[in-house]
Scaffold this motif. Structure first.
Motif, mmCIF file in Angstrom:
data_model
loop_
_atom_site.group_PDB
_atom_site.id
_atom_site.type_symbol
_atom_site.label_atom_id
_atom_site.label_comp_id
_atom_site.label_asym_id
_atom_site.label_seq_id
_atom_site.Cartn_x
_atom_site.Cartn_y
_atom_site.Cartn_z
ATOM 1 N N MET A 118 0.821 -1.215 0.000
ATOM 2 C CA MET A 118 0.000 0.000 0.000
ATOM 3 C C MET A 118 0.857 1.267 0.000
ATOM 4 S SD MET A 118 -3.074 1.144 2.538
ATOM 5 C CE MET A 118 -2.068 1.748 3.887
ATOM 6 N N LEU A 119 1.939 1.255 0.757
ATOM 7 C CA LEU A 119 2.791 2.456 0.819
ATOM 8 C C LEU A 119 4.069 2.292 -0.008
ATOM 9 C CD1 LEU A 119 2.356 3.366 4.614
ATOM 10 C CD2 LEU A 119 1.087 4.275 2.662
ATOM 11 N N GLY A 120 4.034 1.350 -0.925
ATOM 12 C CA GLY A 120 5.204 1.149 -1.784
ATOM 13 C C GLY A 120 5.700 -0.285 -1.710
ATOM 14 N N SER A 121 6.368 -0.716 -2.758
ATOM 15 C CA SER A 121 6.944 -2.070 -2.762
ATOM 16 C C SER A 121 8.456 -1.949 -2.574
ATOM 17 C CB SER A 121 6.569 -2.798 -4.055
ATOM 18 O OG SER A 121 7.124 -2.186 -5.211
ATOM 19 N N VAL A 122 9.192 -1.768 -3.670
ATOM 20 C CA VAL A 122 10.650 -1.632 -3.527
ATOM 21 C C VAL A 122 11.057 -0.296 -2.906
ATOM 22 C CG1 VAL A 122 11.265 -3.246 -5.368
ATOM 23 C CG2 VAL A 122 10.871 -0.848 -5.936
ATOM 24 N N THR A 123 10.118 0.648 -2.819
ATOM 25 C CA THR A 123 10.456 1.934 -2.197
ATOM 26 C C THR A 123 9.756 2.119 -0.853
ATOM 27 O OG1 THR A 123 8.664 3.132 -3.283
ATOM 28 C CG2 THR A 123 10.748 3.004 -4.485
ATOM 29 N N ASN A 124 9.231 1.022 -0.315
ATOM 30 C CA ASN A 124 8.566 1.097 0.991
ATOM 31 C C ASN A 124 9.603 1.399 2.075
ATOM 32 O OD1 ASN A 124 7.128 0.201 3.483
ATOM 33 N ND2 ASN A 124 5.595 -0.426 1.975
ATOM 34 N N SER A 125 9.216 2.203 3.068
ATOM 35 C CA SER A 125 10.196 2.539 4.115
ATOM 36 C C SER A 125 10.448 1.347 5.042
ATOM 37 C CB SER A 125 9.736 3.763 4.912
ATOM 38 O OG SER A 125 8.503 3.464 5.531
ATOM 39 N N ASP A 126 9.595 0.340 4.977
ATOM 40 C CA ASP A 126 9.775 -0.867 5.790
ATOM 41 C C ASP A 126 10.710 -1.847 5.057
ATOM 42 O OD1 ASP A 126 9.521 -3.411 6.933
ATOM 43 O OD2 ASP A 126 7.405 -3.089 7.460
ATOM 44 N N GLU A 127 11.819 -2.116 5.680
ATOM 45 C CA GLU A 127 12.819 -2.941 5.016
ATOM 46 C C GLU A 127 12.308 -4.342 4.673
ATOM 47 O OE1 GLU A 127 16.616 -3.446 6.971
ATOM 48 O OE2 GLU A 127 17.332 -4.632 5.244
ATOM 49 N N ALA A 128 11.492 -4.893 5.569
ATOM 50 C CA ALA A 128 10.982 -6.257 5.323
ATOM 51 C C ALA A 128 10.122 -6.278 4.053
ATOM 52 C CB ALA A 128 10.172 -6.724 6.533
ATOM 53 N N ILE A 129 9.365 -5.219 3.839
ATOM 54 C CA ILE A 129 8.526 -5.168 2.633
ATOM 55 C C ILE A 129 9.402 -4.986 1.387
ATOM 56 C CG2 ILE A 129 6.693 -3.874 1.432
ATOM 57 C CD1 ILE A 129 5.424 -3.413 4.209
ATOM 58 N N ARG A 130 10.417 -4.184 1.524
ATOM 59 C CA ARG A 130 11.337 -4.032 0.375
ATOM 60 C C ARG A 130 11.972 -5.378 0.022
ATOM 61 N NH1 ARG A 130 13.338 0.406 3.233
ATOM 62 N NH2 ARG A 130 15.475 -0.401 3.381
ATOM 63 N N ARG A 131 12.354 -6.137 1.045
ATOM 64 C CA ARG A 131 12.958 -7.460 0.800
ATOM 65 C C ARG A 131 11.978 -8.374 0.073
ATOM 66 N NH1 ARG A 131 17.602 -7.426 0.043
ATOM 67 N NH2 ARG A 131 16.888 -9.231 -1.091
ATOM 68 N N LYS A 132 10.742 -8.331 0.540
ATOM 69 C CA LYS A 132 9.724 -9.179 -0.077
ATOM 70 C C LYS A 132 9.564 -8.813 -1.565
ATOM 71 C CE LYS A 132 4.708 -9.749 0.055
ATOM 72 N NZ LYS A 132 3.493 -9.846 0.882
ATOM 73 N N ALA A 133 9.563 -7.514 -1.841
ATOM 74 C CA ALA A 133 9.394 -7.053 -3.227
ATOM 75 C C ALA A 133 10.590 -7.472 -4.081
ATOM 76 C CB ALA A 133 9.216 -5.534 -3.244
ATOM 77 N N ILE A 134 11.774 -7.324 -3.530
ATOM 78 C CA ILE A 134 12.982 -7.729 -4.281
ATOM 79 C C ILE A 134 12.934 -9.242 -4.520
ATOM 80 C CG2 ILE A 134 15.516 -7.915 -4.179
ATOM 81 C CD1 ILE A 134 15.473 -5.194 -2.641
ATOM 82 N N GLY A 135 12.466 -9.963 -3.523
ATOM 83 C CA GLY A 135 12.327 -11.416 -3.664
ATOM 84 C C GLY A 135 11.452 -11.761 -4.861
ATOM 85 N N HIS A 136 10.382 -10.988 -5.053
ATOM 86 C CA HIS A 136 9.499 -11.249 -6.204
ATOM 87 C C HIS A 136 10.214 -10.950 -7.520
ATOM 88 C CE1 HIS A 136 6.018 -11.691 -8.696
ATOM 89 N NE2 HIS A 136 6.063 -10.425 -9.071
ATOM 90 N N LEU A 137 11.002 -9.877 -7.531
ATOM 91 C CA LEU A 137 11.746 -9.549 -8.757
ATOM 92 C C LEU A 137 12.711 -10.689 -9.102
ATOM 93 C CD1 LEU A 137 12.577 -5.749 -8.160
ATOM 94 C CD2 LEU A 137 10.834 -6.719 -9.680
ATOM 95 N N LEU A 138 13.365 -11.212 -8.076
ATOM 96 C CA LEU A 138 14.329 -12.304 -8.312
ATOM 97 C C LEU A 138 13.609 -13.580 -8.747
ATOM 98 C CD1 LEU A 138 16.767 -11.678 -5.308
ATOM 99 C CD2 LEU A 138 17.025 -10.937 -7.689
ATOM 100 N N GLU A 139 12.433 -13.799 -8.166
ATOM 101 C CA GLU A 139 11.613 -14.961 -8.554
ATOM 102 C C GLU A 139 11.265 -14.855 -10.052
ATOM 103 O OE1 GLU A 139 7.668 -14.709 -6.891
ATOM 104 O OE2 GLU A 139 7.027 -16.634 -7.761
ATOM 105 N N CYS A 140 10.993 -13.631 -10.493
ATOM 106 C CA CYS A 140 10.639 -13.446 -11.911
ATOM 107 C C CYS A 140 11.838 -13.710 -12.826
ATOM 108 C CB CYS A 140 10.057 -12.056 -12.138
ATOM 109 S SG CYS A 140 8.373 -11.932 -11.495
#
Ligand code: AOS
Ligand code: ZN
Ligand code: ZN
Ligand code: ZN
Length: 406
Positions: A118-140
């Motif tokens: 909701m407040l961003g994926s790779v640019t979210n201020s929460d590091e855990a959410i950024r990690r999750k988003a990067i994980g999806h990019l790597l999965e792709c």
């Protein structure tokens, strides 16, 4: 179309110094990727209309895409969207595509449909959410290895709705960090195509809002990153063909998401309201295709032409056929531009002469040319008619309602 019409066309073009054999060869090389999501049910923010006969799985989306290719000969690859096209075994999806005479094209990660974002994926201020988003990019990237895909098309919904909601500069750095991590995971033949969009769903600021920002990331990442121009992602009045020429000259134009727009990201059938803009985009591309610099010519050869549309009220397969035919038509018209004539007039300061040399190519009816090319390729001369009179539109009704939605 009669042979007479084609004979007249040939005569007309030869008199203008157009080499029709080259024009035909280029038309036969044109490839346009269609998006899996264009075959599924889609809608606006107000409603998704459920249509009868819509594919129920990524496998059926490929089957529909194969019909488009069968009648047009233009669409041998299909872009997929993860997780919309998530399957257990991507090898199986790939073989299904191959059995239909297709291949899987660009892999599109999806970082906009999860509550966490909701407040961003790779640019979210929460590091855990950024990690999750990067994980999806790597999965792709891993999925692209399995599907044999070369391109990863990246669009981020990340942005803010209000001043102060996010730290714009920190978000810029987080974006680069995420893209950098993904870049490192690429195989040497893969590319990252970075899409930009002025606004929506974020309305105050979007982290990658325009081509300059996408370009800056691409340059920082390295030669395997380039910009993806979605024709619907500009503010009204933007000169898209200028952006195209500029990016080609910087060797950073990776591809297109074609669609037509009147107001914003309308995602409607390409060429339906602004065919001249599409023609002028091809004019810039073909102008660069003759550049003496091989690096520029290579950039042109590497451009991925992709459709990015959602068909909300129209029949999906015919809408896709209409779209690729519209692209083919404008490409054919642009191939009729006599570049020497344009340069000559421009060189003499003859503004009207130069404009005329470009515009008059647009005004020719290319129907006889396209029909002749299709005949030579063993394709139906009227692809739309061929599809509508086949049994496929009726056969798919057996799928019922409630197909995959985007
Ligand atoms: C979104 O506006 C972009 O155009 C993306 O390419 C997006 O992933 C695509 O439209 C599918 O929703
Ligand atoms: Zn797009
Ligand atoms: Zn879009
Ligand atoms: Zn779009």
């Amino acid at each position: 179309m009669s042979d007479k019409a084609y004979a007249l066309f040939v005569e007309q073009q030869q008199a203008r110094g157009i080499r029709l054999e080259d024009v035909k060869a280029r038309l036969k090389e044109l490839k346009i990727e269609t998006p899996s999501w264009g075959y599924g049910d889609s809608g606006t923010r107000f409603k998704v209309f459920q249509k009868t006969g819509v594919p129920r799985s990524p496998f059926e989306k490929l089957e529909d895409a194969a019909e488009v290719h069968k009648v047009t000969g233009l669409c041998p690859s299909v872009a997929i969207h993860i997780p919309w096209d998530k399957v257990e075994d991507y090898g199986k999806l790939r073989s299904h595509a191959e059995s239909l005479g297709l291949r899987i094209g660009a892999v599109n990660p999806n970082l906009f449909q999860d509550d966490d974002y909701m407040l961003g994926s790779v640019t979210n201020s929460d590091e855990a959410i950024r990690r999750k988003a990067i994980g999806h990019l790597l999965e792709c990237v891993d999925i692209a290895k399995e599907t044999g895909s070369k391109d990863l098309s990246l669009w981020f919904a990340d942005g803010t709705n209000y001043p102060g909601q996010g730290d714009i500069r920190r978000r810029k750095r987080w974006m680069l960090e995420a893209l950098g991590e993904m870049y490192k995971a690429l195989t040497p033949e893969m590319r990252m195509l970075i899409e930009y969009k002025a606004f929506e769903p974020a309305f105050y600021h979007t982290d990658i809002a325009d081509w300059g920002m996408a370009y800056n990331y691409a340059v920082k990442l390295g030669p395997q990153a380039a910009v993806l121009v979605d024709t619907g992602h500009h503010l009204p009045g933007a000169n898209i063909e200028h952006i195209v020429a500029y990016l080609i000259d910087e060797q950073r134009l990776g591809g297109f998401h074609f669609n037509s727009y009147k107001y914003a990201d309308d995602d409607l059938i390409v060429g339906s309201v602004n065919p001249y803009e599409l023609f002028l985009i091809f004019y810039q591309i073909l102008n660069a295709a003759n550049d003496e610099d091989a690096a520029i010519r290579n950039t042109v050869d590497g451009i991925a032409y992709m459709i990015d549309q959602s068909h909300n009220i129209e029949q999906k397969i015919p809408a896709m056929i209409r779209s690729v035919l519209n692209v083919q038509t404008q490409y054919a018209k642009a191939l009729l531009i006599n570049h020497d004539e344009v340069a000559d007039a421009a060189g003499r300061g003859d503004v009207l002469g130069a404009e005329d040399a470009v515009r008059k190519a647009f005004e020719f009816d290319v129907t006889p040319l396209l029909q002749a090319v299709r005949e030579e390729q063993g394709l139906p001369v009227d692809p739309m008619k061929a599809y509508l009179s086949s049994s496929y539109p009726n056969d798919i009704l057996a799928r019922g309602k409630g197909g995959a939605s985007w």
